[in-house]
Design an enzyme around this catalytic site. Structure first.
Site, PDB file in Angstrom:
ATOM      1  CD1 TRP A   1      -2.462  -2.022   1.642  1.00 47.52           C
ATOM      2  CD2 TRP A   1      -3.129  -0.794  -0.104  1.00 47.52           C
ATOM      3  NE1 TRP A   1      -3.589  -2.613   1.109  1.00 47.52           N
ATOM      4  CE2 TRP A   1      -4.019  -1.886   0.054  1.00 47.52           C
ATOM      5  CE3 TRP A   1      -3.350   0.105  -1.141  1.00 47.52           C
ATOM      6  CZ2 TRP A   1      -5.105  -2.088  -0.808  1.00 47.52           C
ATOM      7  CZ3 TRP A   1      -4.435  -0.097  -1.991  1.00 47.52           C
ATOM      8  CH2 TRP A   1      -5.301  -1.177  -1.822  1.00 47.52           C
TER       9      TRP A   1
ATOM     10  CG  ASP B   1      -2.911   4.127   4.045  1.00 49.60           C
ATOM     11  OD1 ASP B   1      -3.970   3.975   4.697  1.00 49.60           O
ATOM     12  OD2 ASP B   1      -2.681   3.538   2.962  1.00 49.60           O
TER      13      ASP B   1
ATOM     14  CE  LYS C   1      -8.800  -2.647   3.688  1.00 51.21           C
ATOM     15  NZ  LYS C   1      -7.959  -1.732   2.911  1.00 51.21           N
TER      16      LYS C   1
HETATM   17  C1  LIG Z   1      -7.447  -1.112   1.831  1.00 42.97           C
HETATM   18  C2  LIG Z   1      -6.326  -0.161   1.914  1.00 42.97           C
HETATM   19  C3  LIG Z   1      -6.196   0.933   1.039  1.00 42.97           C
HETATM   20  C4  LIG Z   1      -7.125   1.177  -0.121  1.00 42.97           C
HETATM   21  O1  LIG Z   1      -8.374   1.440   0.281  1.00 42.97           O
HETATM   22  P1  LIG Z   1      -9.558   1.718  -0.760  1.00 42.97           P
HETATM   23  O2  LIG Z   1     -10.613   2.221   0.146  1.00 42.97           O
HETATM   24  O3  LIG Z   1      -9.866   0.444  -1.449  1.00 42.97           O
HETATM   25  O4  LIG Z   1      -9.079   2.768  -1.705  1.00 42.97           O
HETATM   26  C5  LIG Z   1      -5.139   1.797   1.216  1.00 42.97           C
HETATM   27  N1  LIG Z   1      -4.243   1.597   2.207  1.00 42.97           N
HETATM   28  C6  LIG Z   1      -4.337   0.568   3.058  1.00 42.97           C
HETATM   29  C7  LIG Z   1      -3.323   0.419   4.135  1.00 42.97           C
HETATM   30  C8  LIG Z   1      -5.377  -0.339   2.945  1.00 42.97           C
HETATM   31  O5  LIG Z   1      -5.477  -1.363   3.808  1.00 42.97           O
END
Ligand SMILES: *Cc1c(COP(=O)(O)O)cnc(C)c1O
Length: 361
Positions: free
Chosen positions: A102, A173, A197
């Site tokens: 990511w 993030d 998540k």
């Molecule tokens: C799932 C995830 C993303 C992407 O998320 P979307 O909502 O699908 O754009 C980005 N960073 C991390 C760490 C993730 O787990």
């Protein structure tokens, strides 16, 4: 139906009491005769729900008053673009710690908007995946921000230290780790997370941003990604994902009922310890991640004999243990054990793993 435990990485399991509450008021919300999905985001009832969700999130994370909390569209990836657009000019550099897939994706997106510089990458220690804390030199001074991902959902890599960045604002993030433990928000410039998540359903993302970083968006920034517009309009510049916001609010209430993030952290520590100790105590299973960097949210593991993967997954499904297949880039298994996963789910998984080894080992 037998009890099912869903280990999906995202969209992920939600707390049962939250879904039961949503179900109970689904067609008749607040005695209005309507669903929360059917009412105006500008109506008094929804505004109340939205404001309470923000306040509960602020309480849970102890968000200082000089931070905005924004509820936005576009998921985690939307922020891969929104961050450079709001925080940097095209000629600026942004620093990136690439600890997995990511944070790597964030570099690729940033490169459309500024000049990303990778200051650290996933490495190895004792033959296992490891993240070393980067040391910055003076070539990195003047960067617009420093982006990192403290929990890599795909790779199952986590670290609890903060990168050293001097005056450069840290951007984290936290899509797969937000609300799993207490945070000192004041150490960050921006924290963002896609909801699906550990917050609620997909369609929503949360951005926590220090107020001096708001109001500098580039002229070409799409209005829906402009932090200043979102802040000024209480995240209602356009129609927000109202149902996701409402459900996130129920999750925040549930987290408060659970005792807040200190209590959640203790539960999450116990779940992760149980699962990793099952992996470590057997030669049948293995983790590729160094013990210093093992995620407490996403636990990838391998079977020593990969030809048993398909059987493992089939039998796990039969036992009510769902979505354990590892990410296609990593292979093997992955158990995501976010806040909503009870320890009983992890116990059931560990018991299954031991029985599977007994029969097939
Ligand atoms: C799932 C995830 C993303 C992407 O998320 P979307 O909502 O699908 O754009 C980005 N960073 C991390 C760490 C993730 O787990």
């Amino acid at each position: 139906m037998n009890q099912v435990f869903n280990f999906c990485a995202g969209p992920a399991m939600l707390p049962q009491p939250v879904m039961q509450k949503a179900q109970a008021e689904f067609t008749n919300w607040r005695d209005s005769g309507c669903s929360v999905m059917e009412v105006s985001h500008r109506g008094k009832d929804f505004i109340e729900i939205a404001a309470k969700a923000e306040q509960d999130l602020r309480d849970l994370l102890n968000v200082p008053s000089n931070y905005h909390v924004l509820f936005t569209h576009g998921g985690g990836r939307g922020q891969f673009a929104a961050v450079p657009l709001n925080l940097s000019q095209a000629s600026d550099t942004s620093l990136h710690l690439v600890s997995g897939s990511w944070s790597k994706g964030a570099v690729a997106e940033a490169s459309k908007y500024n000049k990303p510089v990778v200051v650290g990458e996933l490495s190895e220690k004792d033959g296992l995946q490891y993240v070393a804390k980067p040391v910055l030199d003076n070539t990195t001074s003047g960067a617009a921000y420093y982006h990192f991902c403290p929990n890599e959902t795909v790779d199952g890599i986590g670290f609890d230290w903060l990168p050293e960045s001097g005056d450069i604002p840290l951007v984290a993030d936290m899509s797969s780790t937000i609300l799993s433990h207490p945070l000192d928000v004041a150490k960050y410039g921006v924290i963002y997370a896609g909801a699906q998540k550990n917050i609620g359903p997909s369609g929503l993302s949360v951005v926590i941003v220090r107020d001096d970083l708001v109001g500098n968006a580039r002229q070409e920034t799409p209005s829906i990604f402009d932090y200043a517009l979102a802040a000024k309009s209480d995240s209602m510049y356009n129609t927000p994902p109202t149902f996701s916001w409402y459900l996130a609010g129920l999750v925040f209430e549930w987290l408060k009922d659970q005792g807040g993030l200190t209590a959640m952290a203790a539960k999450n520590d116990a779940k992760a310890a149980l699962l990793y100790s099952a992996i470590d105590s057997s030669d049948f299973y293995a983790s590729r991640v160094h013990p210093d960097n093992r995620s407490k949210m996403n636990v990838p593991f391998q079977l020593a004999d990969a030809s048993l993967d398909a059987l493992f997954l089939e039998k796990a499904e039969e036992a009510g243990l769902r979505a354990l297949k590892g990410h296609r880039m990593v292979g093997g298994m992955r158990a995501s054990i976010y806040n909503a996963m009870p320890i009983d789910g992890v116990k059931a998984l560990v018991a299954f793993m031991q029985e599977f080894e007994r029969v097939n080992g």
